[in-house]
Structures are given as structure tokens and as C-alpha cells.
Design a protein around this motif. Structure first.
Motif, short mmCIF file in Angstrom:
data_model
loop_
_atom_site.label_atom_id
_atom_site.label_comp_id
_atom_site.label_asym_id
_atom_site.label_seq_id
_atom_site.Cartn_x
_atom_site.Cartn_y
_atom_site.Cartn_z
N ARG A 72 -29.22 6.69 -31.37
CA ARG A 72 -28.38 6.81 -32.57
C ARG A 72 -28.29 8.28 -32.94
NH1 ARG A 72 -30.85 5.42 -36.67
NH2 ARG A 72 -29.06 5.13 -38.06
N LEU A 73 -27.08 8.80 -32.91
CA LEU A 73 -26.84 10.18 -33.31
C LEU A 73 -26.20 10.17 -34.69
CD1 LEU A 73 -26.58 13.23 -32.87
CD2 LEU A 73 -24.47 12.79 -31.60
N VAL A 74 -26.95 10.64 -35.67
CA VAL A 74 -26.44 10.72 -37.05
C VAL A 74 -25.59 11.99 -37.17
CG1 VAL A 74 -27.05 10.85 -39.48
CG2 VAL A 74 -28.45 9.49 -37.91
N LEU A 75 -24.35 11.83 -37.58
CA LEU A 75 -23.43 12.95 -37.69
C LEU A 75 -23.76 13.81 -38.92
CD1 LEU A 75 -20.14 11.15 -36.64
CD2 LEU A 75 -21.66 12.55 -35.24
N GLU A 102 -22.37 7.84 -37.82
CA GLU A 102 -23.22 7.95 -36.64
C GLU A 102 -22.47 7.45 -35.42
OE1 GLU A 102 -26.60 5.32 -37.43
OE2 GLU A 102 -25.71 3.87 -36.05
N CYS A 103 -22.99 7.80 -34.25
CA CYS A 103 -22.48 7.22 -33.01
C CYS A 103 -23.68 6.78 -32.18
CB CYS A 103 -21.61 8.22 -32.24
SG CYS A 103 -22.50 9.60 -31.52
N ARG A 104 -23.41 5.90 -31.24
CA ARG A 104 -24.45 5.38 -30.38
C ARG A 104 -24.19 5.88 -28.96
NH1 ARG A 104 -26.84 0.35 -32.00
NH2 ARG A 104 -26.41 -0.58 -29.96
N ASN A 153 -16.21 9.85 -29.67
CA ASN A 153 -17.16 10.82 -30.21
C ASN A 153 -17.22 12.03 -29.28
OD1 ASN A 153 -19.25 11.68 -32.14
ND2 ASN A 153 -20.57 11.55 -30.34
N ALA A 174 -21.30 16.85 -34.28
CA ALA A 174 -22.62 17.21 -33.79
C ALA A 174 -22.51 18.35 -32.79
CB ALA A 174 -23.29 16.00 -33.15
N ASP A 187 -28.02 19.47 -33.27
CA ASP A 187 -28.33 18.05 -33.20
C ASP A 187 -28.95 17.64 -31.86
OD1 ASP A 187 -26.76 17.07 -35.75
OD2 ASP A 187 -25.46 18.46 -34.69
N ASN A 200 -36.00 10.01 -27.61
CA ASN A 200 -34.55 10.23 -27.60
C ASN A 200 -34.17 11.26 -26.53
OD1 ASN A 200 -33.98 8.43 -29.79
ND2 ASN A 200 -34.86 9.96 -31.15
#
Length: 286
Positions: free
Chosen positions: A9-12, A17-19, A58, A98, A117, A169
Motif C-alpha cells: 500500500r503506497l499512501v499518496l 493510496e495505490c496498491r 498510478n 509519490a 516515498d 515493503n
């Protein structure tokens, strides 16, 4: 043995967010090889953001503040850490995008992580234990370029250095394997192999690089970028790494293998179609 996360999970920066995962919609990592100036970085980031919105994909902005492994001592290395960090921060906040950049030494990791990020480990440094641990300790996502000298299975030990440092991660990035002198090849079997260890990113532009091919600089065959990128995406990967520039011939680094910005939109649109097919119909191993 600890495992890396299959989906990250990348929190913007300013919301959302994107996965990132081998079974998720394709993520694109893109930008100029080396950061040249604030104006240039923002210009490319703005165009990438528009593409991200238009195609609902993304896009993570990538650029290097220091090209520490240039072929020649006389080569341009970049604008440096102090100038680059505020520019990355501005891109993140202005475009909710990001950012990813390389770190080359353990002392850079914590400072870079304040505004970045995803920390990237260069291929030549992928077995540097102190660097991997320092990057892991930041808690950021770590993108590890597979060394040109490593077999895909060797990446299991590299990943363990990060996950055993309490950071699951991890992204594994394929960027070609040394084949004789001044040449790289891509063994696509390696993408499937590395999926056992986490989400896989395919670096389409460095995979067509010809290291040292021009004597004091590297050469490349950018005409093969779409071919290799299509092949990788059709297998089913988490993301594709593609460097781009509005005028590759004038770029200070990796111009011969970068995709012209004018042709970037069409390439990404094409890759997303292949990605949809790959994710709907995943490969079944025999």
C-alpha cells in the motif's frame, strides 16, 4: 524466514493510496534519469500527472539527484542532494505524486526518506548490507534493482536483508543481465522466479542500455523498449520503470535508452491494455 508483502500500500502525499502488486493494476515509475533543474522536473511531473489522470494509472515520479556510477569521472552527476530534496517535496505536494530516488550510502537514507516515498537501491549496490539495512530502517518502500551480475534466485538473500530489518515493503526490479561486453539481456524467466519474493518491477529503459558502449558514456537501443515492456507486462508484473525526457539527445544521462516524452502516452496506453489481459488471464505454471 520472514516474507515480503505481496501487495504494498503506497499512501499518496496529500491523500489517497495505490496498491502495488503482481496481481494489481500496473503501476508506472517514470521520469528523467537525472534531475536537471526545478523547472525541468516540474515540467515533466506535470505532464506525467496529466497522463496519470487521463489513463487512470498510478505514476510514481522518478529521478536521481546523483548519478554516482557514471562511466567516466568527467560525466555530469546531477544537481546533488541539497538542491533535489526541495524539488521532490514540491512535486509531491503540488501533484499528489509519490516520488522515488536512489540512495548510494547509508547516511543518505534517513535524510532522503523525509521527502521520498520509495528509496531505490542501485543495481551495483544491491548486496551492500549496511545500505540495505539503513534503507529498511526508514520504514519506506524499498525498490531494489537486481544486480546485472545476479541470478534471479539470488535476490531472495537480498530481500531478506530488508525484511529481517523489519521492513516487508520490498519491490524487486529487473534491469537486465550482463551478456559479454557492453551488452545486457533480459531473461524473462527471472520475472516469474522473483515473484516468489515480492512485487516485481520491470525496468524497460535500463534493460536496453549498453553500459560503456560509447567509451566514456553508455549507449542504448531505445527502439526495443516497447518490445521488452510488452513482454514483461504480458507475463504479469507489478509495475514498469521507464525513464523519459522531452529531448533524450540533450539529456545529461542515459539519453540513448530513454523514451521521448512525446511518445510516452501511447506506450503507456498500450501497456495498460496488455496488463489488463495478463491480470484477467494469469499464466499457469506447468
Amino acid at each position: 524466514m520472514k516474507n515480503a508483502n505481496n501487495i504494498i500500500r503506497l499512501v499518496l502525499p496529500t491523500g489517497g493510496e495505490c496498491r502495488i502488486g503482481n496481481t494489481e493494476r500496473l503501476t508506472i515509475i517514470a521520469g528523467p534519469c537525472a534531475m536537471e533543474s526545478r523547472d525541468h522536473a516540474l515540467m515533466i511531473a506535470e505532464k506525467l500527472k496529466k497522463l496519470s489522470d487521463n489513463l487512470d494509472v498510478n505514476i510514481i515520479y522518478k529521478s536521481s539527484f546523483d548519478k554516482a556510477n557514471r562511466t567516466s569521472i568527467s560525466s555530469d552527476r546531477g544537481i546533488g542532494l541539497d538542491k533535489a530534496l526541495p524539488i521532490f517535496d514540491e512535486i509531491r505536494k503540488t501533484y499528489n505524486m509519490a516520488c522515488l530516488t536512489d540512495v548510494h550510502s547509508p547516511d543518505q537514507a534517513s535524510r532522503v526518506s523525509e521527502v521520498i516515498d520509495i528509496l531505490q537501491i542501485p543495481a551495483f549496490l544491491c548486496r551492500q548490507t549496511d545500505l540495505l539495512i539503513a534503507a529498511a530502517k526508514t520504514g519506506k518502500i524499498i525498490n531494489i534493482k537486481k544486480g546485472q551480475f545476479l541470478a534471479p534466485n539470488d535476490m531472495s538473500n537480498v530481500v531478506q536483508k530488508v525484511v529481517e530489518s523489519d521492513n516487508p515493503n520490498v519491490l524487486l526490479c529487473e534491469r537486465g543481465t550482463t551478456f559479454g561486453y557492453n551488452t545486457l539481456i533480459t531473461d524473462f524467466r527471472g520475472l516469474t522466479t522473483m515473484k516468489k519474493y515480492g512485487p516485481v518491477i520491470f525496468d524497460a529503459t535500463h534493460s536496453v542500455q549498453q553500459p560503456g558502449g560509447l567509451g566514456k558514456t553508455s549507449s542504448g537501443q531505445k527502439k526495443f523498449v516497447p518490445t521488452l515492456a510488452r513482454a514483461a507486462v504480458s507475463i504479469g508484473v507489478a509495475g514498469v520503470f521507464i525513464e523519459t525526457h522531452q529531448d533524450p539527445k540533450s539529456a545529461p544521462s542515459d539519453g540513448p535508452n530513454m523514451v521521448p516524452l512525446s511518445k510516452f502516452d501511447k506506450l503507456i496506453d498500450d501497456l495498460l491494455k496488455f496488463d489488463s489481459l495478463a491480470k484477467i488471464n494469469p499464466i499457469t505454471e506447468l
